[in-house]
Motif scaffolding. Structure first.
Motif, PDB file in Angstrom:
ATOM      1  N   VAL A 110       0.857  -1.182   0.000  1.00  0.00           N
ATOM      2  CA  VAL A 110       0.000   0.000   0.000  1.00  0.00           C
ATOM      3  C   VAL A 110       0.895   1.234   0.000  1.00  0.00           C
ATOM      4  CG1 VAL A 110      -1.748   1.321   1.244  1.00  0.00           C
ATOM      5  CG2 VAL A 110      -1.851  -1.188   1.219  1.00  0.00           C
ATOM      6  N   VAL A 111       0.800   2.010  -1.052  1.00  0.00           N
ATOM      7  CA  VAL A 111       1.523   3.281  -1.128  1.00  0.00           C
ATOM      8  C   VAL A 111       0.489   4.384  -0.937  1.00  0.00           C
ATOM      9  CG1 VAL A 111       3.016   4.751  -2.520  1.00  0.00           C
ATOM     10  CG2 VAL A 111       3.208   2.268  -2.691  1.00  0.00           C
ATOM     11  N   ALA A 112       0.340   4.848   0.303  1.00  0.00           N
ATOM     12  CA  ALA A 112      -0.715   5.795   0.646  1.00  0.00           C
ATOM     13  C   ALA A 112      -0.114   7.106   1.139  1.00  0.00           C
ATOM     14  CB  ALA A 112      -1.632   5.204   1.719  1.00  0.00           C
ATOM     15  N   GLU A 113      -0.932   8.130   1.143  1.00  0.00           N
ATOM     16  CA  GLU A 113      -0.494   9.408   1.673  1.00  0.00           C
ATOM     17  C   GLU A 113      -0.268   9.302   3.169  1.00  0.00           C
ATOM     18  OE1 GLU A 113       0.286  12.017  -0.143  1.00  0.00           O
ATOM     19  OE2 GLU A 113      -0.238  10.848  -1.933  1.00  0.00           O
ATOM     20  N   SER A 114       0.626  10.113   3.673  1.00  0.00           N
ATOM     21  CA  SER A 114       0.916  10.118   5.107  1.00  0.00           C
ATOM     22  C   SER A 114      -0.356  10.395   5.902  1.00  0.00           C
ATOM     23  CB  SER A 114       1.963  11.189   5.425  1.00  0.00           C
ATOM     24  OG  SER A 114       2.253  11.206   6.804  1.00  0.00           O
ATOM     25  N   GLY A 115      -0.601   9.597   6.923  1.00  0.00           N
ATOM     26  CA  GLY A 115      -1.784   9.765   7.757  1.00  0.00           C
ATOM     27  C   GLY A 115      -2.989   8.971   7.301  1.00  0.00           C
ATOM     28  N   ALA A 116      -2.868   8.255   6.171  1.00  0.00           N
ATOM     29  CA  ALA A 116      -4.007   7.471   5.679  1.00  0.00           C
ATOM     30  C   ALA A 116      -4.327   6.311   6.611  1.00  0.00           C
ATOM     31  CB  ALA A 116      -3.722   6.955   4.274  1.00  0.00           C
ATOM     32  N   PHE A 117      -3.303   5.840   7.346  1.00  0.00           N
ATOM     33  CA  PHE A 117      -3.494   4.754   8.294  1.00  0.00           C
ATOM     34  C   PHE A 117      -2.955   5.174   9.651  1.00  0.00           C
ATOM     35  CE2 PHE A 117      -3.715   2.711   4.234  1.00  0.00           C
ATOM     36  CZ  PHE A 117      -4.639   1.692   4.395  1.00  0.00           C
ATOM     37  N   ALA A 118      -3.676   4.752  10.688  1.00  0.00           N
ATOM     38  CA  ALA A 118      -3.261   5.070  12.057  1.00  0.00           C
ATOM     39  C   ALA A 118      -2.919   3.777  12.777  1.00  0.00           C
ATOM     40  CB  ALA A 118      -4.384   5.800  12.792  1.00  0.00           C
ATOM     41  N   LEU A 119      -1.832   3.808  13.502  1.00  0.00           N
ATOM     42  CA  LEU A 119      -1.343   2.642  14.224  1.00  0.00           C
ATOM     43  C   LEU A 119      -1.231   2.999  15.697  1.00  0.00           C
ATOM     44  CD1 LEU A 119      -0.215  -0.263  13.665  1.00  0.00           C
ATOM     45  CD2 LEU A 119       2.052   0.793  13.539  1.00  0.00           C
ATOM     46  N   ALA A 120      -1.771   2.122  16.569  1.00  0.00           N
ATOM     47  CA  ALA A 120      -1.737   2.413  18.001  1.00  0.00           C
ATOM     48  C   ALA A 120      -1.559   1.119  18.788  1.00  0.00           C
ATOM     49  CB  ALA A 120      -3.021   3.117  18.436  1.00  0.00           C
ATOM     50  N   LYS A 121      -0.887   1.217  19.907  1.00  0.00           N
ATOM     51  CA  LYS A 121      -0.753   0.076  20.803  1.00  0.00           C
ATOM     52  C   LYS A 121      -2.118  -0.293  21.359  1.00  0.00           C
ATOM     53  CE  LYS A 121       3.612  -1.278  21.376  1.00  0.00           C
ATOM     54  NZ  LYS A 121       4.002  -2.706  21.284  1.00  0.00           N
ATOM     55  N   HIS A 122      -2.350  -1.615  21.457  1.00  0.00           N
ATOM     56  CA  HIS A 122      -3.636  -2.089  21.986  1.00  0.00           C
ATOM     57  C   HIS A 122      -3.342  -3.293  22.865  1.00  0.00           C
ATOM     58  CE1 HIS A 122      -7.785  -3.768  21.879  1.00  0.00           C
ATOM     59  NE2 HIS A 122      -8.109  -2.482  21.833  1.00  0.00           N
ATOM     60  N   GLY A 123      -3.064  -3.013  24.137  1.00  0.00           N
ATOM     61  CA  GLY A 123      -2.624  -4.080  25.029  1.00  0.00           C
ATOM     62  C   GLY A 123      -1.257  -4.563  24.570  1.00  0.00           C
ATOM     63  N   GLY A 124      -1.141  -5.863  24.379  1.00  0.00           N
ATOM     64  CA  GLY A 124       0.121  -6.408  23.883  1.00  0.00           C
ATOM     65  C   GLY A 124       0.182  -6.468  22.377  1.00  0.00           C
ATOM     66  N   ASN A 125      -0.897  -6.050  21.720  1.00  0.00           N
ATOM     67  CA  ASN A 125      -0.968  -6.097  20.266  1.00  0.00           C
ATOM     68  C   ASN A 125      -1.001  -4.681  19.689  1.00  0.00           C
ATOM     69  OD1 ASN A 125      -1.034  -8.961  20.223  1.00  0.00           O
ATOM     70  ND2 ASN A 125      -3.226  -8.943  20.645  1.00  0.00           N
ATOM     71  N   TRP A 126      -1.464  -4.577  18.443  1.00  0.00           N
ATOM     72  CA  TRP A 126      -1.580  -3.293  17.779  1.00  0.00           C
ATOM     73  C   TRP A 126      -2.977  -3.140  17.200  1.00  0.00           C
ATOM     74  CZ3 TRP A 126       2.306   0.411  17.428  1.00  0.00           C
ATOM     75  CH2 TRP A 126       3.587   0.006  17.812  1.00  0.00           C
ATOM     76  N   ARG A 127      -3.378  -1.900  17.031  1.00  0.00           N
ATOM     77  CA  ARG A 127      -4.632  -1.585  16.357  1.00  0.00           C
ATOM     78  C   ARG A 127      -4.296  -0.739  15.139  1.00  0.00           C
ATOM     79  NH1 ARG A 127      -9.724  -3.654  17.153  1.00  0.00           N
ATOM     80  NH2 ARG A 127     -11.051  -2.602  15.638  1.00  0.00           N
ATOM     81  N   ILE A 128      -4.797  -1.121  13.982  1.00  0.00           N
ATOM     82  CA  ILE A 128      -4.566  -0.356  12.769  1.00  0.00           C
ATOM     83  C   ILE A 128      -5.891   0.010  12.129  1.00  0.00           C
ATOM     84  CG2 ILE A 128      -4.274  -2.470  11.383  1.00  0.00           C
ATOM     85  CD1 ILE A 128      -2.331  -0.805   9.607  1.00  0.00           C
ATOM     86  N   GLU A 129      -5.964   1.247  11.654  1.00  0.00           N
ATOM     87  CA  GLU A 129      -7.199   1.742  11.055  1.00  0.00           C
ATOM     88  C   GLU A 129      -6.841   2.664   9.886  1.00  0.00           C
ATOM     89  OE1 GLU A 129     -11.167   4.361  12.291  1.00  0.00           O
ATOM     90  OE2 GLU A 129      -9.623   3.864  13.774  1.00  0.00           O
ATOM     91  N   GLY A 130      -7.577   2.521   8.794  1.00  0.00           N
ATOM     92  CA  GLY A 130      -7.367   3.402   7.662  1.00  0.00           C
ATOM     93  C   GLY A 130      -7.868   2.784   6.372  1.00  0.00           C
TER      94      GLY A 130
END
Length: 232
Positions: A110-130
């Protein structure tokens, strides 16, 4: 000696690619344009090892210069090979340099513009949205690779099949260029810090270089056909 060996490997790869891509015919292209996955075609490409052409020898690749590896795409473009070779080559390069195993099958980036996807810690895993539009071959990719910033640092994210929602679409070339949306929790091992040389800008530039090589091959073929037509 090492340079000579690399040159010999590159020559063998070029000859192999010319034979392989030259064996594909119009029905393979038409099948992809109708939405089919060219399983037999891709199997031949994968058996030849071409998806690993940009990967270092230590990570299972050919260990040749990037320019020599990219030349394979010019040959693929010349023969209009209906496979995600550029995308899988780039995905494997990014995966291997981030410490992941290379993809087992077709992959895309995925070649997307900066900020198109958000990444955040979620407990011991990660949450990704976009979401992103026009992701080549996403519907057929077993692995989707992203470069996402978190706290101003780039991370390589590996999305396995089924994590993202994919809406099929087609490019102007009548090849898969799908809309990808994701809002999911993923394992900690699917996110790793990106090497220093990878930023959203360098990823975009790398993808552009691969696509330009394909276009150069396609244009060379168009010129041959045009000259032949004019002569006749």
């Amino acid at each position: 000696m090492a340079e000579q060996q690399s040159d010999d490997t590159a020559l063998l790869l070029s000859e192999s690619a010319t034979r392989l891509f030259g064996s594909f015919d119009e029905k393979d292209i038409r099948a992809v344009e109708q939405g089919e996955w060219p399983d037999a075609v891709w199997a031949k490409v994968q058996d030849a090892g071409f998806p690993l052409a940009l990967v270092s020898e230590a990570a299972g690749g050919f260990g040749i210069a990037s320019a020599e590896a990219i030349s394979l795409l010019r040959i693929a473009g010349y023969h209009a090979a209906p496979v995600p070779l550029a995308e899988t080559m780039l995905a494997n390069r990014l995966l291997s340099e981030a410490g992941f195993d290379v993809a087992e099958g077709p992959a895309t980036v995925v070649v997307a513009e900066s900020g198109a996807f958000a990444l955040a810690k979620h407990g011991g895993n990660w949450r990704i949205e976009g979401r992103a539009a026009g992701v080549p071959w996403a519907r057929h990719a077993g692995t989707i690779v992203l470069l996402v910033e978190h706290e101003n640092k780039p991370f390589v994210v590996r999305l396995k099949r089924g994590v993202a929602s994919i809406a099929p679409a087609m490019s102007f070339a009548n090849l898969p260029a799908d809309d990808v949306a994701v809002d999911a929790e993923i394992a900690a091992d699917d996110v790793r810090p990106a090497p220093a040389n990878w930023t959203p800008q360098t990823l975009k530039a790398a993808f552009a270089a691969l696509r330009v090589s394909e276009m150069a091959g396609a244009l060379a073929r168009v010129m041959e056909i045009t000259v032949g037509y004019a002569n006749e």
